[in-house]
Enzyme design. Structure first.
Site, PDB file in Angstrom:
ATOM      1  N   HIS A   1     -97.688  20.782 -60.030  1.00  0.00           N
ATOM      2  CA  HIS A   1     -98.111  19.374 -59.996  1.00  0.00           C
ATOM      3  C   HIS A   1     -96.904  18.523 -59.635  1.00  0.00           C
ATOM      4  O   HIS A   1     -96.111  18.131 -60.502  1.00  0.00           O
ATOM      5  CB  HIS A   1     -98.701  18.977 -61.357  1.00  0.00           C
ATOM      6  CG  HIS A   1     -99.258  17.578 -61.417  1.00  0.00           C
ATOM      7  ND1 HIS A   1    -100.202  17.188 -62.357  1.00  0.00           N
ATOM      8  CD2 HIS A   1     -99.019  16.473 -60.675  1.00  0.00           C
ATOM      9  CE1 HIS A   1    -100.496  15.908 -62.179  1.00  0.00           C
ATOM     10  NE2 HIS A   1     -99.780  15.442 -61.165  1.00  0.00           N
ATOM     11  N   HIS A   4     -95.971  15.423 -56.666  1.00  0.00           N
ATOM     12  CA  HIS A   4     -96.311  14.582 -55.504  1.00  0.00           C
ATOM     13  C   HIS A   4     -95.039  14.453 -54.689  1.00  0.00           C
ATOM     14  O   HIS A   4     -94.042  13.906 -55.186  1.00  0.00           O
ATOM     15  CB  HIS A   4     -96.779  13.205 -55.962  1.00  0.00           C
ATOM     16  CG  HIS A   4     -97.971  13.269 -56.867  1.00  0.00           C
ATOM     17  ND1 HIS A   4     -99.266  13.140 -56.413  1.00  0.00           N
ATOM     18  CD2 HIS A   4     -98.064  13.473 -58.211  1.00  0.00           C
ATOM     19  CE1 HIS A   4    -100.106  13.250 -57.434  1.00  0.00           C
ATOM     20  NE2 HIS A   4     -99.410  13.460 -58.539  1.00  0.00           N
ATOM     21  N   HIS A  42    -106.811  15.159 -60.505  1.00  0.00           N
ATOM     22  CA  HIS A  42    -106.277  14.488 -61.686  1.00  0.00           C
ATOM     23  C   HIS A  42    -107.472  14.063 -62.539  1.00  0.00           C
ATOM     24  O   HIS A  42    -108.400  13.424 -62.031  1.00  0.00           O
ATOM     25  CB  HIS A  42    -105.501  13.231 -61.307  1.00  0.00           C
ATOM     26  CG  HIS A  42    -104.143  13.482 -60.720  1.00  0.00           C
ATOM     27  ND1 HIS A  42    -103.934  14.275 -59.627  1.00  0.00           N
ATOM     28  CD2 HIS A  42    -102.913  13.014 -61.101  1.00  0.00           C
ATOM     29  CE1 HIS A  42    -102.624  14.289 -59.357  1.00  0.00           C
ATOM     30  NE2 HIS A  42    -101.995  13.534 -60.224  1.00  0.00           N
ATOM     31  N   GLU A  67    -105.876  11.793 -67.397  1.00  0.00           N
ATOM     32  CA  GLU A  67    -104.518  11.246 -67.540  1.00  0.00           C
ATOM     33  C   GLU A  67    -104.662   9.911 -68.289  1.00  0.00           C
ATOM     34  O   GLU A  67    -104.198   9.759 -69.403  1.00  0.00           O
ATOM     35  CB  GLU A  67    -103.868  11.052 -66.162  1.00  0.00           C
ATOM     36  CG  GLU A  67    -102.449  10.505 -66.218  1.00  0.00           C
ATOM     37  CD  GLU A  67    -101.841  10.240 -64.820  1.00  0.00           C
ATOM     38  OE1 GLU A  67    -102.616  10.123 -63.846  1.00  0.00           O
ATOM     39  OE2 GLU A  67    -100.594  10.132 -64.724  1.00  0.00           O
ATOM     40  N   ASP A 110     -94.526  15.997 -61.746  1.00  0.00           N
ATOM     41  CA  ASP A 110     -95.377  14.910 -61.247  1.00  0.00           C
ATOM     42  C   ASP A 110     -94.650  14.089 -60.168  1.00  0.00           C
ATOM     43  O   ASP A 110     -94.829  14.360 -58.980  1.00  0.00           O
ATOM     44  CB  ASP A 110     -95.850  14.032 -62.412  1.00  0.00           C
ATOM     45  CG  ASP A 110     -97.152  13.282 -62.124  1.00  0.00           C
ATOM     46  OD1 ASP A 110     -97.764  13.518 -61.058  1.00  0.00           O
ATOM     47  OD2 ASP A 110     -97.568  12.466 -62.969  1.00  0.00           O
ATOM     48  N   ASP A 111     -93.850  13.112 -60.582  1.00  0.00           N
ATOM     49  CA  ASP A 111     -93.103  12.248 -59.653  1.00  0.00           C
ATOM     50  C   ASP A 111     -91.663  12.144 -60.166  1.00  0.00           C
ATOM     51  O   ASP A 111     -91.266  11.119 -60.735  1.00  0.00           O
ATOM     52  CB  ASP A 111     -93.748  10.853 -59.608  1.00  0.00           C
ATOM     53  CG  ASP A 111     -95.193  10.919 -59.150  1.00  0.00           C
ATOM     54  OD1 ASP A 111     -95.427  11.095 -57.950  1.00  0.00           O
ATOM     55  OD2 ASP A 111     -96.092  10.829 -60.011  1.00  0.00           O
TER      56      ASP A 111
HETATM   57  N1  ADE Z   1     -99.996   9.706 -57.643  1.00  0.00           N
HETATM   58  C1  ADE Z   1     -98.730  10.074 -57.863  1.00  0.00           C
HETATM   59  N2  ADE Z   1     -98.556  10.371 -59.155  1.00  0.00           N
HETATM   60  C2  ADE Z   1     -99.739  10.188 -59.775  1.00  0.00           C
HETATM   61  C3  ADE Z   1    -100.197  10.326 -61.105  1.00  0.00           C
HETATM   62  N3  ADE Z   1     -99.410  10.735 -62.098  1.00  0.00           N
HETATM   63  N4  ADE Z   1    -101.485  10.028 -61.365  1.00  0.00           N
HETATM   64  C4  ADE Z   1    -102.284   9.632 -60.392  1.00  0.00           C
HETATM   65  N5  ADE Z   1    -101.909   9.486 -59.129  1.00  0.00           N
HETATM   66  C5  ADE Z   1    -100.641   9.755 -58.817  1.00  0.00           C
HETATM   67 ZN    ZN Z   2     -99.900  13.544 -60.496  1.00  0.00          ZN
END
Ligand code: ADE
Ligand code: ZN
Length: 335
Positions: free
Chosen positions: A17, A19, A197, A200, A278-279
């Site tokens: 996971h 991005h 997703h 969350e 994630d990011d």
């Molecule tokens: N796009 C990038 N990161 C995300 C996240 N954690 N939740 C939803 N969309 C995303």
């Molecule tokens: Zn994500």
């Protein structure tokens, strides 16, 4: 490096996971802004980092989409991807399944082919440089329409043999999985794997929809499934992989403190949880930072960490022979 740090770094693991646009570090954002003559609303790298105080998912997404505007050329996507793979390799990631958001780029006039060529050349470089394998997950933006997702699937048609799965991301609440049932069915017909997703910020009902209406192979996040005992039993009973992202959960206020993170309760209730970043450029850590942070906050044992790493391979889209080889490497590491 502490003993725990070196144990975590040495543990063979996959990241499921991530991005790729969320791995854009401020330094690279500035370099690309300059290279491409794109204006960004920040004066310095410190200024960018100071803006990364989010109170929810939407706060973050607004900055994340603005940051992506510096990505213009094939070389930009290559550099972005390789910078991520370098960081992941240093963390002991042997395989990464990376999401990209084509609509974030095509909607501002960047060709789908430009994005694909750049990412694929970054993936090839990671294989050569680090021996790292990788796969692409094409994510639809859920705040846009299902028709727009269908258009993206059509544009992707010539590239589908290089795309492992489709995903669903962006603003969750108000955009339930049901909105994308037809396009996910079409992607399934084309032989693509499916992830979404869910849970969350959205309620447990969205996780049910991802399972029943989208028929996903993995759930991204899934935290709020913990509110529904029957759902937890179903996810555990079917061995559904959850791609959990502890530092993301902290930064987006899904949990108020990591000491409250549900990861070990997920494992205790039989859920096939994994740890992911994630990011990472926005949330303060790559995958090993996530393992370390949650291990310290929740007192996870080395056995728990090995279970999480095993789940990352068994929940991946690698062929069974590759999964078996990675699981054997974890067994050898633990012995
Ligand atoms: N796009 C990038 N990161 C995300 C996240 N954690 N939740 C939803 N969309 C995303
Ligand atoms: Zn994500």
């Amino acid at each position: 490096m502490t003993d725990l740090d070196s144990f975590i770094t040495g543990l063979p693991k996959a990241e499921l996971h991530l991005h790729i646009e969320g791995s854009l570090e401020p330094e690279l954002m500035f370099a690309l802004a300059e290279r491409n003559g794109v204006a960004i609303p920040f004066a310095s790298v410190e200024d960018v980092r100071a803006a990364y105080a989010f109170s929810n998912l939407q706060d973050f997404l607004d900055i994340y989409y603005a940051g992506a505007s510096v990505l213009q050329t094939e070389a930009d996507f290559h550099d972005l991807a390789l910078a991520y793979f370098d960081r992941a390799a240093a963390d002991g990631v042997l395989h990464a399944e990376i999401m990209f958001d084509p609509q974030t780029h095509t909607d501002r006039g960047i060709a789908f082919d430009t994005v694909m060529r750049g990412l694929l050349s970054g993936m090839a470089a990671a294989q050569t440089k680090h021996g790292m394998t990788s796969a692409l997950i094409m994510s639809f933006l859920r705040h846009l329409t299902e028709d727009a997702a269908f258009e993206t699937l059509a544009v992707a048609e010539p590239w589908l043999d290089r795309i492992a799965a489709v995903g669903l991301d962006s603003s969750e609440v108000g955009h339930p999985p049901a909105k994308f049932a037809r396009v996910f069915a079409a992607a399934r017909e084309k032989g693509l794997k499916l992830v979404a997703h869910a849970g969350e910020e959205g309620p447990p009902e969205y996780v049910y929809e991802a399972l029943d209406l989208l028929q996903v192979d993995r759930i991204d996040h899934g935290n709020r499934a913990m509110e529904d005992r029957a759902l937890v039993e179903r996810l555990a009973g079917t061995g559904m992989t959850l791609t959990v992202c502890p530092l993301s959960n902290l930064k987006l206020c899904v949990v108020s403190d990591l000491v409250d993170h549900p990861l070990d309760r997920m494992l205790a209730q039989g859920l096939k949880a994994t740890i992911n970043s994630d990011d990472p450029a926005y949330f303060g850590g790559y995958v090993a930072d996530n393992y370390r942070a949650v291990a310290q906050a929740r007192g996870l044992s080395r056995k728990d960490l090995a279970t999480l790493a095993r789940n990352s391979f068994s929940g991946s889209f690698l062929p069974p022979s590759a999964v078996a080889a990675h699981l054997a490497a974890i067994d050898a590491y633990m012995a």
